[in-house]
Write a protein that holds these residues in place. Structure first.
Motif, PDB file in Angstrom:
ATOM      1  N   HIS A 170       0.826  -1.206   0.000  1.00 30.55           N
ATOM      2  CA  HIS A 170       0.000   0.000   0.000  1.00 30.55           C
ATOM      3  C   HIS A 170       0.862   1.259   0.000  1.00 30.55           C
ATOM      4  CE1 HIS A 170      -3.728  -2.116   0.272  1.00 30.55           C
ATOM      5  NE2 HIS A 170      -3.496  -2.620   1.475  1.00 30.55           N
ATOM      6  N   ASP A 171       1.946   1.223   0.774  1.00 25.51           N
ATOM      7  CA  ASP A 171       2.861   2.376   0.819  1.00 25.51           C
ATOM      8  C   ASP A 171       3.488   2.622  -0.548  1.00 25.51           C
ATOM      9  OD1 ASP A 171       2.309   2.694   3.466  1.00 25.51           O
ATOM     10  OD2 ASP A 171       4.133   1.701   4.181  1.00 25.51           O
ATOM     11  N   ASP A 172       3.901   1.535  -1.216  1.00 21.31           N
ATOM     12  CA  ASP A 172       4.485   1.675  -2.555  1.00 21.31           C
ATOM     13  C   ASP A 172       3.469   2.251  -3.538  1.00 21.31           C
ATOM     14  OD1 ASP A 172       6.823   0.671  -1.624  1.00 21.31           O
ATOM     15  OD2 ASP A 172       6.490  -1.377  -2.362  1.00 21.31           O
ATOM     16  N   ASN A 173       2.254   1.745  -3.457  1.00 19.97           N
ATOM     17  CA  ASN A 173       1.199   2.242  -4.349  1.00 19.97           C
ATOM     18  C   ASN A 173       0.902   3.711  -4.077  1.00 19.97           C
ATOM     19  OD1 ASN A 173       0.859  -0.216  -5.614  1.00 19.97           O
ATOM     20  ND2 ASN A 173      -0.703  -0.913  -4.178  1.00 19.97           N
ATOM     21  N   THR A 174       0.900   4.064  -2.800  1.00 13.81           N
ATOM     22  CA  THR A 174       0.643   5.459  -2.427  1.00 13.81           C
ATOM     23  C   THR A 174       1.716   6.385  -2.986  1.00 13.81           C
ATOM     24  OG1 THR A 174      -0.437   4.744  -0.380  1.00 13.81           O
ATOM     25  CG2 THR A 174       0.303   7.025  -0.478  1.00 13.81           C
ATOM     26  N   ARG A 175       2.986   5.932  -2.913  1.00 12.33           N
ATOM     27  CA  ARG A 175       4.085   6.759  -3.448  1.00 12.33           C
ATOM     28  C   ARG A 175       3.954   6.955  -4.963  1.00 12.33           C
ATOM     29  NH1 ARG A 175       7.351   4.176   0.502  1.00 12.33           N
ATOM     30  NH2 ARG A 175       7.957   2.533  -0.947  1.00 12.33           N
ATOM     31  N   LYS A 176       3.584   5.881  -5.659  1.00 12.48           N
ATOM     32  CA  LYS A 176       3.413   5.985  -7.120  1.00 12.48           C
ATOM     33  C   LYS A 176       2.289   6.948  -7.473  1.00 12.48           C
ATOM     34  CE  LYS A 176       5.058   1.308  -8.159  1.00 12.48           C
ATOM     35  NZ  LYS A 176       4.681  -0.043  -8.627  1.00 12.48           N
TER      36      LYS A 176
ATOM     37  N   GLN B 160       1.159   9.330  -5.628  1.00 10.00           N
ATOM     38  CA  GLN B 160       1.564  10.681  -5.244  1.00 10.00           C
ATOM     39  C   GLN B 160       2.432  11.331  -6.325  1.00 10.00           C
ATOM     40  OE1 GLN B 160       3.447  10.829  -1.435  1.00 10.00           O
ATOM     41  NE2 GLN B 160       3.699  13.057  -1.459  1.00 10.00           N
ATOM     42  N   LEU B 161       3.378  10.566  -6.882  1.00 13.12           N
ATOM     43  CA  LEU B 161       4.240  11.101  -7.942  1.00 13.12           C
ATOM     44  C   LEU B 161       3.432  11.502  -9.178  1.00 13.12           C
ATOM     45  CD1 LEU B 161       7.264   8.651  -7.731  1.00 13.12           C
ATOM     46  CD2 LEU B 161       7.281  11.090  -7.175  1.00 13.12           C
TER      47      LEU B 161
ATOM     48  N   ILE C 247      -8.418  11.667  -1.857  1.00 11.38           N
ATOM     49  CA  ILE C 247      -9.382  10.560  -1.713  1.00 11.38           C
ATOM     50  C   ILE C 247      -8.662   9.212  -1.728  1.00 11.38           C
ATOM     51  CG2 ILE C 247     -11.283   9.357  -2.855  1.00 11.38           C
ATOM     52  CD1 ILE C 247     -12.243  12.155  -3.820  1.00 11.38           C
ATOM     53  N   ILE C 248      -7.733   9.059  -2.706  1.00 14.33           N
ATOM     54  CA  ILE C 248      -7.001   7.788  -2.809  1.00 14.33           C
ATOM     55  C   ILE C 248      -6.130   7.558  -1.582  1.00 14.33           C
ATOM     56  CG2 ILE C 248      -5.211   6.550  -4.127  1.00 14.33           C
ATOM     57  CD1 ILE C 248      -6.330   7.878  -6.643  1.00 14.33           C
ATOM     58  N   LEU C 249      -5.492   8.624  -1.101  1.00 15.52           N
ATOM     59  CA  LEU C 249      -4.636   8.504   0.085  1.00 15.52           C
ATOM     60  C   LEU C 249      -5.445   8.073   1.306  1.00 15.52           C
ATOM     61  CD1 LEU C 249      -1.786   8.889   1.239  1.00 15.52           C
ATOM     62  CD2 LEU C 249      -2.385  11.259   1.720  1.00 15.52           C
ATOM     63  N   LEU C 250      -6.620   8.706   1.456  1.00 17.41           N
ATOM     64  CA  LEU C 250      -7.491   8.355   2.580  1.00 17.41           C
ATOM     65  C   LEU C 250      -7.966   6.908   2.476  1.00 17.41           C
ATOM     66  CD1 LEU C 250      -9.631  11.611   2.949  1.00 17.41           C
ATOM     67  CD2 LEU C 250      -7.937  10.734   4.567  1.00 17.41           C
TER      68      LEU C 250
END
Length: 569
Positions: free
Chosen positions: A367-373, A375-376, A390-393
């Motif tokens: 999930h952290d990896d997906n969040t970083r992608k 975010q970029l 929304i996606i981050l939440l």
């Protein structure tokens, strides 16, 4: 004369050209062969024996080398040697594993860093230290994505291990890692048979029985071709699982009998234990209880021999309780007490609780990896900030939900075990206090002996009859405080109770030691200095020093090993 000069010049130019061309080729060859040289050293020391002194001598050329990479290899391989010697987690291994990783980071060598971390991870995996293992493996996976697999040290081993770990936490990426490992295993070998076997087990876990049988058949073909009977035995047990799921218990039972027979023949205790437990479960389903007790006793004997087999010991006890079914309440009570202690241990090591926590950690990492992608991507498009939030939440909520659902299943078990844990810790504290109290008692004796000796020295300066009588009484008191045979026996029993593993290791590895040597060694273990030992044993400090010198002469090269064991606290 001019012609001769031109000819000599031309010859010199040609010679220099050939010389530097060969030199450059040699450097390129040396660079390309470096990884192969490292791999050959690692593979050569893969099955090292329980002799750290011989290992140090064998690896001394690495330690004495001017190449920093050789020093890193020395530390990592020495860590493996101590692991084999102690056959459990130990501070010596931990020190050298972590030192090799730290030096690889300083040296800025990605290939060595990945291998040293992998080497440490294999140690943690073997001794079921799952909580410590998963973060290191995730970091190593991240490092491996930064370099070409061809630049890795033993890429086939690296990807195979990643597959093992992902399979342990039931992550679907395991199969991809195994298949990646197969790309570097071009010839039939025990390693390729093992990887094919592992892929089959992954499909079996996913209930894809067709693909599971396909890969197990491929693994079996390789094992038979190269004559790997050990791998063949393991495959038989895995095939039995497929037949069990298909409902063909008779076929499963027959395969497990063959598996156990091969395991006994080739002395593969671990595999015999696993096969015996599975066989017992199938016999229960078949209601064939005639052989059950004997099979479970053998499985329990193996499971009790190593601390890292305790999850299997738990299964054996649970099966025995099912068989008893209230028929023998005294025996059942003993088994349930053993089960509680094992569950408490597994709660901290390789039990379901730790595996579920590890699974959550892997999922969180994803999930952290997906969040970083995400975010970029969204940083490049300012107009999509709302979508990013929304996606981050959602990611945070999903991570929390995953963690919460796992904890919910464990909460009842944790409550149940908490009281037992407190009771066990109290028992452990009481047991541990014995030798500590004894050591403090002996230290106090030393103080009393010192006071008495000072008084005796003062009385020696006087010659009156009364003074001499007093001198004699003090001498008797002094003698009563020295270590008698009876006191030594009590002290030795208390010492063995707390430091049993240490005492057994000393007796096993140094059978030539006498009781007088053991006194010095055991007091040394409790941090008594030469002065305190001399007071307690009623000898001079010089006598203690000479006793240690004679011990060093008697043991020779093994003397260093003795003090490595003493210092391993």
């Amino acid at each position: 004369m001019i012609f001769c000069t031109k000819k000599a010049t031309l010859f010199f130019v040609l010679y220099a050209f050939v010389f530097f061309t060969k030199l450059h080729a040699r450097e390129l060859s040396s660079s390309s062969d470096l990884i192969k040289n490292i791999e050959s050293i690692i593979l050569k020391e893969k099955n090292t024996k329980k002799d750290t002194i011989a290992l140090k001598k064998r690896l001394s050329y690495l330690k004495e080398s001017s190449n920093k990479k050789s020093h890193i290899l020395y530390d990592a391989l020495l860590a493996n040697g101590f692991s084999t010697f102690f056959d459990k987690t130990n501070k010596r291994s931990e020190y050298y594993f972590l030192k090799s990783i730290e030096e690889a980071k300083k040296h800025n060598d990605p290939a060595l860093l990945i291998w040293t971390q992998l080497n440490y991870s294999q140690y943690l995996y073997y001794y079921c230290q799952i909580d410590k293992l998963i973060p290191i493996v995730l970091e190593t996976m991240e490092e491996s994505n930064k370099i070409d697999p061809l630049d890795m040290i033993l890429p086939q081993e690296t990807f195979k291990f990643f597959g093992w770990i992902m399979s342990t936490v039931e992550d679907d990426s395991a199969i991809n890692f195994y298949k990646k490992s197969m790309q570097y295993l071009t010839k039939p070998s025990s390693e390729s048979a093992g990887v094919l076997n592992a892929i089959g087990n992954c499909y079996l876990r996913n209930k894809d029985l067709s693909n599971a049988m396909r890969y197990l058949n491929e693994s079996e073909a390789v094992a038979l071709k190269i004559g790997d009977s050990i791998r063949y035995a393991k495959i038989l047990g895995d095939k039995a699982l497929i037949y069990e799921k298909k409902g063909n218990l008779k076929a499963a039972s027959d395969l497990l009998k063959q598996d156990i027979s091969y395991s006994k023949k080739f002395k593969i205790d671990r595999n015999e234990m696993y096969a015996s437990i599975l066989f017992a479960k199938i016999l229960l389903k078949l209601k064939d209880t005639a052989q059950l007790e004997k099979i479970l006793d053998r499985a329990g004997e193996i499971a009790s021999s190593k601390s890292y087999y305790r999850s299997s010991l738990k299964e054996v006890i649970e099966l025995k309780l099912i068989i008893l079914n209230g028929k023998n309440s005294a025996k059942e009570l003993i088994l349930r007490r053993q089960l509680k202690l094992i569950e408490e241990y597994l709660l901290k090591t390789d039990g379901n609780t730790v595996l579920q926590r590890s699974y959550w950690l892997v999922q969180k990492k994803k999930h952290d990896d997906n969040t970083r992608k995400i975010q970029l991507q969204l940083e490049q498009e300012a107009s999509m900030k709302k979508i990013y939030i929304i996606i981050l939440l959602l990611t945070i909520v999903l991570s929390f939900t995953t963690y919460h659902s796992l904890n919910k299943r464990l909460i009842s078990k944790k409550i149940k075990l908490e009281n037992d844990k407190l009771f066990f810790e109290k028992m452990l504290k009481d047991a541990n206090s014995n030798i500590d109290t004894y050591a403090e008692y002996l230290k106090n004796k030393n103080k009393k002996i010192s006071i008495l000796e000072n008084e005796l020295n003062e009385l020696k300066n006087f010659s009156s009859e009364n003074i001499q009588d007093e001198n004699g009484k003090l001498q008797e008191i002094l003698n009563s405080h020295l270590m008698t045979d009876e006191n030594w026996g009590a002290f030795k029993r208390a010492f063995i109770k707390q430091h049993g593993d240490f005492y057994n290791t000393i007796i096993e590895n140094f059978p030539e030691l006498k009781e007088s040597n053991l006194k010095i060694i055991m007091l040394q273990k409790l941090d008594f200095n030469n002065y305190e030992m001399s007071n307690l044993l009623g000898v001079t400090i010089d006598a203690i020093k000479k006793s240690k010198q004679r011990l060093k002469k008697k043991l020779g090269d093994k003397y260093d090993l003795l003090f490595e064991i003493i210092d391993n606290r």
